[in-house]
Enzyme design. Sequence first.
Site, PDB file in Angstrom:
ATOM      1  N   LYS A 188     -42.119  -0.697  70.705  1.00 45.92           N
ATOM      2  CA  LYS A 188     -42.671  -1.696  69.868  1.00 45.92           C
ATOM      3  C   LYS A 188     -42.990  -3.014  70.812  1.00 45.92           C
ATOM      4  O   LYS A 188     -41.803  -3.448  71.701  1.00 45.92           O
ATOM      5  CB  LYS A 188     -42.085  -2.067  68.703  1.00 45.92           C
ATOM      6  CG  LYS A 188     -42.775  -3.206  67.836  1.00 45.92           C
ATOM      7  CD  LYS A 188     -42.054  -3.469  66.646  1.00 45.92           C
ATOM      8  CE  LYS A 188     -40.834  -4.440  66.546  1.00 45.92           C
ATOM      9  NZ  LYS A 188     -41.168  -5.651  67.096  1.00 45.92           N
TER      10      LYS A 188
ATOM     11  N   GLU B 190     -45.577  -8.421  59.717  1.00 47.25           N
ATOM     12  CA  GLU B 190     -44.320  -9.006  59.167  1.00 47.25           C
ATOM     13  C   GLU B 190     -44.995 -10.490  58.442  1.00 47.25           C
ATOM     14  O   GLU B 190     -45.589 -11.341  59.039  1.00 47.25           O
ATOM     15  CB  GLU B 190     -43.500  -9.459  60.446  1.00 47.25           C
ATOM     16  CG  GLU B 190     -42.354 -10.221  60.050  1.00 47.25           C
ATOM     17  CD  GLU B 190     -41.244 -10.477  61.009  1.00 47.25           C
ATOM     18  OE1 GLU B 190     -41.291  -9.797  62.133  1.00 47.25           O
ATOM     19  OE2 GLU B 190     -40.211 -11.123  60.903  1.00 47.25           O
TER      20      GLU B 190
ATOM     21  N   ASP C  45     -35.346  -6.216  68.914  1.00 51.71           N
ATOM     22  CA  ASP C  45     -34.560  -7.427  69.841  1.00 51.71           C
ATOM     23  C   ASP C  45     -34.014  -8.615  68.974  1.00 51.71           C
ATOM     24  O   ASP C  45     -33.455  -9.346  69.425  1.00 51.71           O
ATOM     25  CB  ASP C  45     -35.637  -8.011  70.742  1.00 51.71           C
ATOM     26  CG  ASP C  45     -36.760  -8.893  70.086  1.00 51.71           C
ATOM     27  OD1 ASP C  45     -36.734  -8.735  68.755  1.00 51.71           O
ATOM     28  OD2 ASP C  45     -37.420  -9.711  70.586  1.00 51.71           O
ATOM     29  N   SER C  46     -34.182  -8.485  67.616  1.00 50.29           N
ATOM     30  CA  SER C  46     -33.394  -9.013  66.705  1.00 50.29           C
ATOM     31  C   SER C  46     -31.759  -9.014  66.821  1.00 50.29           C
ATOM     32  O   SER C  46     -30.812  -9.756  66.417  1.00 50.29           O
ATOM     33  CB  SER C  46     -33.661  -8.791  65.063  1.00 50.29           C
ATOM     34  OG  SER C  46     -33.489  -7.493  64.843  1.00 50.29           O
TER      35      SER C  46
ATOM     36  N   ASP D 265     -37.405  -1.773  71.086  1.00 54.79           N
ATOM     37  CA  ASP D 265     -38.406  -3.066  71.132  1.00 54.79           C
ATOM     38  C   ASP D 265     -38.182  -3.925  72.519  1.00 54.79           C
ATOM     39  O   ASP D 265     -37.367  -3.990  73.013  1.00 54.79           O
ATOM     40  CB  ASP D 265     -37.578  -4.058  69.886  1.00 54.79           C
ATOM     41  CG  ASP D 265     -38.461  -5.009  69.458  1.00 54.79           C
ATOM     42  OD1 ASP D 265     -39.600  -4.900  69.506  1.00 54.79           O
ATOM     43  OD2 ASP D 265     -38.140  -5.920  68.890  1.00 54.79           O
TER      44      ASP D 265
ATOM     45  N   GLU E  66     -44.957  -7.108  70.565  1.00 56.33           N
ATOM     46  CA  GLU E  66     -45.482  -8.205  69.463  1.00 56.33           C
ATOM     47  C   GLU E  66     -46.879  -8.638  70.164  1.00 56.33           C
ATOM     48  O   GLU E  66     -46.981  -8.756  71.538  1.00 56.33           O
ATOM     49  CB  GLU E  66     -44.570  -9.366  69.639  1.00 56.33           C
ATOM     50  CG  GLU E  66     -43.224  -9.114  68.868  1.00 56.33           C
ATOM     51  CD  GLU E  66     -42.422 -10.361  68.619  1.00 56.33           C
ATOM     52  OE1 GLU E  66     -42.736 -11.438  68.867  1.00 56.33           O
ATOM     53  OE2 GLU E  66     -41.083 -10.158  68.278  1.00 56.33           O
TER      54      GLU E  66
HETATM   55  O1  KIV Z   1     -36.222  -7.346  66.406  1.00 55.12           O
HETATM   56  C1  KIV Z   1     -36.744  -7.016  65.471  1.00 55.12           C
HETATM   57  O2  KIV Z   1     -35.956  -6.666  64.534  1.00 55.12           O
HETATM   58  C2  KIV Z   1     -38.079  -6.938  65.047  1.00 55.12           C
HETATM   59  C3  KIV Z   1     -38.381  -7.095  63.418  1.00 55.12           C
HETATM   60  C4  KIV Z   1     -38.535  -8.545  62.990  1.00 55.12           C
HETATM   61  C5  KIV Z   1     -39.578  -6.557  62.927  1.00 55.12           C
HETATM   62  O3  KIV Z   1     -39.099  -7.090  65.721  1.00 55.12           O
END
Ligand code: KIV
Length: 284
Positions: free
Chosen positions: A115, A184, A46-47, A85, A117
């Site tokens: 993934k 991280e 989600d970056s 994500d 968090e």
């Molecule tokens: O969104 C992303 O790229 C991430 C990384 C910071 C691990 O979650």
Amino acid sequence: MKKKLTRLDLQKMKEKGEKAVWITAYDYWTAQFAEQAGMDMLLVGDSLGMCIYGYESTMPVTMDQCVYHSEAVRRGAPNTFVIGDMPFLSYQVSPEESVRNAGRFFKEALVDAIKLEGGRCVCPHIKAISESGMLVMAHIGLTPQSSGQIGGFKAQGRTVETALEMIEDARAVQEAGAFALLVEAVPPEVCKIIRDEIKIPVYGLGAGLDADGQLLIVADMLGIFQAFTPKFVKRYANVGEEMLKGFKAYVEDVKSTRFPEEKHTYKMMDGELAKLKTALEGRS
Ligand code: KIV
């Protein structure tokens, strides 16, 4: 043709001490190059909110954005393990909602895993998704979706109390059914303790050499993201500078009529230009 890794392959790699290498990817052509380069995994992070859409944080990112970008990455890297994500508020509300949203990644974008968090606080969600048959990677340490709460994009686990909390989180997410863990921005010693304490692969982003593999954000490692560069980034190329050079040269060429040259143009078929001129004269 490259063989796509499975969860079991990743687990065996950890057991043999073979490092997994992965980056984030958000689009078709980055995914193609990454697969050609031999990446083990790709994260459609989600970056993308910050790297592609220019948001100041990952908070505004939507499920639709994450699913659409995952689809593009899947098409570019059909033989690579792709992880979608879960964006902010796609899983926090309830285990039921997290199962439904995780399912979208698998049904619409054909990802291999998702993934999310968090540690102990998201264990019911990890359990629900994993018991529905989907692979879940957990993510602890610096968790960007909580950057407001933790006071910015800051390293975590630097005191005994916070390191112990993190170790408890790692144990809990494994127990809840996570197949792997991303850690991280934590001191390498803490990452190593976690890696030795739990059986599932522990991957690092800014967590030292002892992790079972390394992740980097593509826009950081290629020198594209301009706003800031975290301490843990190694820059492997200056794609941003190359783009700027190319764009500037193009601007100059067009303004000075150096582009297009004759070799960039098409010729009319034999004799057709003369006929066209005659036809135009006939019209006047
Ligand atoms: O969104 C992303 O790229 C991430 C990384 C910071 C691990 O979650």
